[in-house]
Design an enzyme around this catalytic site. Sequence first.
Site, mmCIF file in Angstrom:
data_model
loop_
_atom_site.group_PDB
_atom_site.id
_atom_site.type_symbol
_atom_site.label_atom_id
_atom_site.label_comp_id
_atom_site.label_asym_id
_atom_site.label_seq_id
_atom_site.Cartn_x
_atom_site.Cartn_y
_atom_site.Cartn_z
ATOM 1 N N TYR A 6 0.799 -1.225 0.000
ATOM 2 C CA TYR A 6 0.000 0.000 0.000
ATOM 3 C C TYR A 6 0.832 1.276 0.000
ATOM 4 O O TYR A 6 0.297 2.379 0.075
ATOM 5 C CB TYR A 6 -0.929 0.019 1.225
ATOM 6 C CG TYR A 6 -0.183 -0.182 2.531
ATOM 7 C CD1 TYR A 6 0.439 0.882 3.169
ATOM 8 C CD2 TYR A 6 -0.088 -1.450 3.098
ATOM 9 C CE1 TYR A 6 1.140 0.688 4.359
ATOM 10 C CE2 TYR A 6 0.602 -1.641 4.287
ATOM 11 C CZ TYR A 6 1.212 -0.569 4.904
ATOM 12 O OH TYR A 6 1.909 -0.757 6.073
ATOM 13 N N GLY A 7 2.159 1.130 -0.086
ATOM 14 C CA GLY A 7 3.006 2.322 0.012
ATOM 15 C C GLY A 7 4.181 2.283 -0.939
ATOM 16 O O GLY A 7 4.018 2.178 -2.153
ATOM 17 N N THR A 8 5.376 2.324 -0.393
ATOM 18 C CA THR A 8 6.592 2.443 -1.194
ATOM 19 C C THR A 8 6.924 1.195 -2.006
ATOM 20 O O THR A 8 7.781 1.256 -2.884
ATOM 21 C CB THR A 8 7.789 2.804 -0.298
ATOM 22 O OG1 THR A 8 7.960 1.782 0.683
ATOM 23 C CG2 THR A 8 7.587 4.149 0.382
ATOM 24 N N LEU A 9 6.249 0.074 -1.757
ATOM 25 C CA LEU A 9 6.462 -1.135 -2.555
ATOM 26 C C LEU A 9 5.564 -1.169 -3.798
ATOM 27 O O LEU A 9 5.765 -1.997 -4.684
ATOM 28 C CB LEU A 9 6.216 -2.391 -1.714
ATOM 29 C CG LEU A 9 7.295 -2.718 -0.682
ATOM 30 C CD1 LEU A 9 6.810 -3.805 0.282
ATOM 31 C CD2 LEU A 9 8.584 -3.147 -1.356
ATOM 32 N N GLU A 72 10.853 -3.784 6.043
ATOM 33 C CA GLU A 72 9.683 -3.329 6.796
ATOM 34 C C GLU A 72 9.903 -3.350 8.310
ATOM 35 O O GLU A 72 8.968 -3.129 9.070
ATOM 36 C CB GLU A 72 8.469 -4.190 6.434
ATOM 37 C CG GLU A 72 8.072 -4.100 4.973
ATOM 38 C CD GLU A 72 7.515 -2.736 4.580
ATOM 39 O OE1 GLU A 72 7.157 -1.944 5.478
ATOM 40 O OE2 GLU A 72 7.443 -2.467 3.381
#
Length: 123
Positions: A6-9, A72
């Site tokens: 849901y973010g930087t990945l 993470e």
Amino acid sequence: MLLFVYGTLKQGGKYHAYLEEANLVAEHASAKGALYDTGLGYPALSLAENDEVAGEVYDIPDVLWPALDFLEDCVGEESDLYEKKAIAVQTENGTLEAVVYEAKQKDLLKTKISSGNWEIAYA
């Protein structure tokens, strides 16, 4: 095992390269929870809330999990920032069960992102 990101990945995100050997299962997916800007260049997810969070789903080869867990900060220590949880994720092809990295340290939950979508422009 499937991973909901849901973010930087996400595609275009600064850490998407970690997923080069993973297979994209669903480009458009959502999960229940709330998304927060940590103020540190990446978002955090809280599953305690019932908003919609936008993301993508990937099938992660076993060999990639250690690097993702390290990225993470989810390595089994008391001080970890995130923890892995299995959740239901909605996709255009139905509901899937996927792992997600949820904020373990609640002080990461700084500013709620009401849209539930971490825009790559944030990063």
